[in-house]
Design an enzyme around this catalytic site. Sequence first.
Site, PDB file in Angstrom:
ATOM      1  N   TRP A  21       0.842  -1.195   0.000  1.00 49.08           N
ATOM      2  CA  TRP A  21       0.000   0.000   0.000  1.00 49.08           C
ATOM      3  C   TRP A  21       0.878   1.246   0.000  1.00 49.08           C
ATOM      4  O   TRP A  21       0.685   2.169  -0.796  1.00 49.08           O
ATOM      5  CB  TRP A  21      -0.915  -0.014   1.230  1.00 49.08           C
ATOM      6  CG  TRP A  21      -1.908   1.121   1.299  1.00 49.08           C
ATOM      7  CD1 TRP A  21      -2.230   2.014   0.318  1.00 49.08           C
ATOM      8  CD2 TRP A  21      -2.728   1.464   2.427  1.00 49.08           C
ATOM      9  NE1 TRP A  21      -3.195   2.895   0.759  1.00 49.08           N
ATOM     10  CE2 TRP A  21      -3.518   2.575   2.055  1.00 49.08           C
ATOM     11  CE3 TRP A  21      -2.874   0.937   3.706  1.00 49.08           C
ATOM     12  CZ2 TRP A  21      -4.427   3.172   2.930  1.00 49.08           C
ATOM     13  CZ3 TRP A  21      -3.791   1.528   4.576  1.00 49.08           C
ATOM     14  CH2 TRP A  21      -4.559   2.636   4.191  1.00 49.08           C
ATOM     15  N   ASP A  52       1.637  -8.300  -1.363  1.00 47.64           N
ATOM     16  CA  ASP A  52       0.209  -7.958  -1.354  1.00 47.64           C
ATOM     17  C   ASP A  52       0.015  -6.529  -1.838  1.00 47.64           C
ATOM     18  O   ASP A  52       0.666  -5.597  -1.359  1.00 47.64           O
ATOM     19  CB  ASP A  52      -0.350  -8.091   0.064  1.00 47.64           C
ATOM     20  CG  ASP A  52      -1.793  -7.627   0.156  1.00 47.64           C
ATOM     21  OD1 ASP A  52      -2.697  -8.468  -0.017  1.00 47.64           O
ATOM     22  OD2 ASP A  52      -2.021  -6.419   0.406  1.00 47.64           O
ATOM     23  N   TYR A  57      -4.234   1.091  -4.955  1.00 43.47           N
ATOM     24  CA  TYR A  57      -3.028   1.671  -4.363  1.00 43.47           C
ATOM     25  C   TYR A  57      -2.299   2.484  -5.427  1.00 43.47           C
ATOM     26  O   TYR A  57      -1.679   1.957  -6.351  1.00 43.47           O
ATOM     27  CB  TYR A  57      -2.103   0.581  -3.824  1.00 43.47           C
ATOM     28  CG  TYR A  57      -2.666  -0.221  -2.671  1.00 43.47           C
ATOM     29  CD1 TYR A  57      -3.803   0.196  -1.978  1.00 43.47           C
ATOM     30  CD2 TYR A  57      -2.058  -1.397  -2.260  1.00 43.47           C
ATOM     31  CE1 TYR A  57      -4.308  -0.545  -0.924  1.00 43.47           C
ATOM     32  CE2 TYR A  57      -2.560  -2.144  -1.203  1.00 43.47           C
ATOM     33  CZ  TYR A  57      -3.688  -1.718  -0.538  1.00 43.47           C
ATOM     34  OH  TYR A  57      -4.187  -2.457   0.504  1.00 43.47           O
ATOM     35  N   HIS A 123     -12.062  -6.435  -1.706  1.00 45.93           N
ATOM     36  CA  HIS A 123     -11.352  -5.425  -0.931  1.00 45.93           C
ATOM     37  C   HIS A 123     -12.263  -4.750   0.087  1.00 45.93           C
ATOM     38  O   HIS A 123     -12.838  -3.696  -0.164  1.00 45.93           O
ATOM     39  CB  HIS A 123     -10.734  -4.388  -1.874  1.00 45.93           C
ATOM     40  CG  HIS A 123      -9.652  -3.573  -1.245  1.00 45.93           C
ATOM     41  ND1 HIS A 123      -8.851  -2.726  -1.975  1.00 45.93           N
ATOM     42  CD2 HIS A 123      -9.212  -3.476   0.034  1.00 45.93           C
ATOM     43  CE1 HIS A 123      -7.983  -2.139  -1.166  1.00 45.93           C
ATOM     44  NE2 HIS A 123      -8.193  -2.577   0.055  1.00 45.93           N
ATOM     45  N   SER A 154     -10.600  -9.586   1.930  1.00 48.57           N
ATOM     46  CA  SER A 154      -9.988  -8.716   2.921  1.00 48.57           C
ATOM     47  C   SER A 154     -11.139  -8.105   3.702  1.00 48.57           C
ATOM     48  O   SER A 154     -12.077  -7.563   3.096  1.00 48.57           O
ATOM     49  CB  SER A 154      -9.156  -7.628   2.237  1.00 48.57           C
ATOM     50  OG  SER A 154      -8.516  -6.803   3.194  1.00 48.57           O
TER      51      SER A 154
END
Length: 329
Positions: A21, A52, A57, A123, A154
């Site tokens: 991220w 990941d 992002y 997500h 997630s």
Amino acid sequence: MRYRSFGRTGWNVSEIGFGAWGIGGDAWGQQDDTAALAALNKAIDLGVNFIDTADVYGDGHSEQLIAQVRKARKEELIIVTKAGRRLNPHTAEGYNNRQNLAGFIERSLRNLDVEALDLVQLHCPPSEVYAMPEVFAILDDLQQQGKIRNYGVSVEKVEEALKAIQYSNVKSVQIIFNMFRLKPAEQFFAAARERNVGVIVRVPLASGLLTGKFSAQSQFSTSDHRNYNRHGEAFDQGETFSGVDYEEGLKAVEELRDLVPEGTTMAQFALRWILMFPEVSTVIAGAKNPQQAQDNTAASELPALSEETMKRIQELYDRRFRASVHSRW
């Protein structure tokens, strides 16, 4: 670097992974691509094989940087991404749309420059999605088409994780877990072990609080979520400092200093604590430069923490954080 099995995938993954991220260039202040690429390469040099990322992002920039590194390396890397947060508005109905999900997958395939995605995670969708089997049927279809090899979720809440693993093809759950957020260990890990689901731990350092480097005078840039999302103004509050009050977190960190073994940083100590839980497959620690990557990976080599240390951390959580965070996430 030590490795752990990743649920039913057959993968052996580095127990310290790379959370990408921060290198996307948004939500964490200004980022330098040269440093980001160096951090990725350093992590891989030290045995990290699990990276990941997500399509949001840096609006895909993180995925594109990872693609550059993957092309230049000979190692077998497992690249996992996420889909769904591009929806605007971010609604459950948006997930229950084949065109939306297929479009997100195609975009990530291009960004990562691969024919199939190793693993795609929904997500942090709205809780209602977990009661929509048709969403998971779409993912099944994309898997059958060869676009994705595996899929998972997630989540923000333990309750969402428990609902998600009721779907037979959910291979992994990514969840917030650290010294300030113990609920997953109490209410989710046993179920994950029973169903042989991979567990990806995110926000392991509580957005940096558990590095021990912050103080009441610390300043964060206007583009850093630790500035603008402390109360959930932009997205779920739990993503920033894992939902704990900043000042209370600083007080807890001061208590923890006495438990850190000599020669170990507080961040390494915090990562090693997570690895004490065998249900955890990998911890995706962020790194914006090579030194951070090296420091993170060193946690894998540390000896186990004592039973007394584990008890004292539990007591700190019960006293300082249980009342404010346990029921929320």
